[in-house]
Design an enzyme around this catalytic site. Sequence first.
Site, PDB file in Angstrom:
ATOM      1  N   GLN A 133      31.151  33.908  46.373  1.00  0.00           N
ATOM      2  CA  GLN A 133      31.912  33.274  45.133  1.00  0.00           C
ATOM      3  C   GLN A 133      31.309  32.265  44.534  1.00  0.00           C
ATOM      4  O   GLN A 133      31.079  32.149  43.428  1.00  0.00           O
ATOM      5  CB  GLN A 133      33.387  33.379  45.511  1.00  0.00           C
ATOM      6  CG  GLN A 133      33.973  32.866  44.623  1.00  0.00           C
ATOM      7  CD  GLN A 133      34.219  33.802  43.337  1.00  0.00           C
ATOM      8  OE1 GLN A 133      34.885  34.927  43.475  1.00  0.00           O
ATOM      9  NE2 GLN A 133      34.130  33.719  42.053  1.00  0.00           N
ATOM     10  N   ASP A 221      42.956  28.248  42.304  1.00  0.00           N
ATOM     11  CA  ASP A 221      42.747  29.603  43.176  1.00  0.00           C
ATOM     12  C   ASP A 221      44.369  29.997  43.567  1.00  0.00           C
ATOM     13  O   ASP A 221      45.195  29.147  43.445  1.00  0.00           O
ATOM     14  CB  ASP A 221      42.135  29.367  44.537  1.00  0.00           C
ATOM     15  CG  ASP A 221      41.823  30.685  45.028  1.00  0.00           C
ATOM     16  OD1 ASP A 221      42.120  31.972  44.559  1.00  0.00           O
ATOM     17  OD2 ASP A 221      41.523  30.774  46.403  1.00  0.00           O
TER      18      ASP A 221
HETATM   19  N1  NVA Z   1      41.943  32.266  48.607  1.00  0.00           N
HETATM   20  C1  NVA Z   1      41.727  33.436  48.086  1.00  0.00           C
HETATM   21  C2  NVA Z   1      40.662  33.844  47.407  1.00  0.00           C
HETATM   22  C3  NVA Z   1      40.495  35.313  46.910  1.00  0.00           C
HETATM   23  C4  NVA Z   1      38.993  35.882  46.511  1.00  0.00           C
HETATM   24  C5  NVA Z   1      42.154  34.449  49.319  1.00  0.00           C
HETATM   25  O1  NVA Z   1      41.517  34.118  50.477  1.00  0.00           O
HETATM   26  O2  NVA Z   1      42.911  35.353  49.109  1.00  0.00           O
HETATM   27  N1   CP Z   2      37.180  36.926  44.034  1.00  0.00           N
HETATM   28  C1   CP Z   2      37.307  37.990  44.798  1.00  0.00           C
HETATM   29  O1   CP Z   2      36.738  37.852  45.817  1.00  0.00           O
HETATM   30  O2   CP Z   2      37.948  38.988  44.573  1.00  0.00           O
HETATM   31  P1   CP Z   2      38.431  40.136  45.287  1.00  0.00           P
HETATM   32  O3   CP Z   2      39.124  39.704  46.483  1.00  0.00           O
HETATM   33  O4   CP Z   2      38.725  41.231  44.364  1.00  0.00           O
HETATM   34  O5   CP Z   2      36.855  40.611  46.093  1.00  0.00           O
END
Ligand code: NVA
Ligand code: CP
Length: 306
Positions: A133, A221
């Site tokens: 990401q 986030d």
């Molecule tokens: N902090 C979030 C990021 C998702 C792409 C998670 O770990 O769910």
């Molecule tokens: N940003 C991200 O990793 O999204 P997903 O959880 O949809 O893969």
Amino acid sequence: MSKVRHFLGLDAFEPDELRRIVDGASALKRAGRSAARPLVGQTLAMIFEQPSTRTRISFDVAMTQLGGRAIPLAPHEMQLGRGETISDTARVISRYVDAIVLRTDSHDALENLAAAANVPVINGLTDRTHPCQLLADMLTFEEHRGAIAGRTIAWLGDGNNMAATWIQAAAQFGFELRIGCPPELAPDAEVVAWAQARGAHIVVTDDAAAALADADCVVTDTWVSLADDSDKNVDHLRPYQVNEAAMARAAPDAIFMHCLPAKRGQEVTDGVMEAPFSVVFDEAENRLHAQKGILLWCMAPDALGR
Ligand code: NVA
Ligand code: CP
């Protein structure tokens, strides 16, 4: 770094190698569908222990566009879900495929997989970091605002896996990072210390306004991550919502970034998500291009360019 070219975390790299991947990704994006197909005949196994939209689809499409193919796998479809060890799984899969992506809520499991695999292992998100990401995010910032070195990024919200990866990126790409978060949800102190030891300018504060002041980019986030309990109390995160008033404290031309998925109305308002300064869908697209760069770095480094 081991002989096998794993992509486990930004902290395992020299800055110029990460720059090479981001610049390579940018070139691949410009080349579009007319780009070469250096991964013809190669296969990527993608093990997702948790849900994913962006990571799973963009890796699959990236492999197709580079000439190879991807196999999406869930633990319950594999003997992994019935107790076969991660290291035995790694040794078996390494006999079939050319690289493995793993999404897991255990960073240790990722490291165990990499230790036993004879092919590159790519971190598709763990409870600690999400490096794919961040390379997409570096590409996105630079497309909109030019070189990120020397700029100021404000992170508001949970000090989670994404925050930790932004901290690592601050050290590797040379920008100032100000994290506004409640003290009880501060980012991993070891990651902050690692970055600061490399000369990174990292500020962690519970004062959201101080974090935002004149920032070139505001990032947030979700407040409840995949590795969190779903009943996590998010009340103390409310002062760290990215809304119109928060964006007004940043620089007049500040952009807004979010890795998605977003919980609209919680960490970010609809108005910010839909504003002209929001680049969240460019970020999502850039997962595809950044991961092409990562796949080539792992599997066909000569095709990545210098
Ligand atoms: N902090 C979030 C990021 C998702 C792409 C998670 O770990 O769910
Ligand atoms: N940003 C991200 O990793 O999204 P997903 O959880 O949809 O893969």
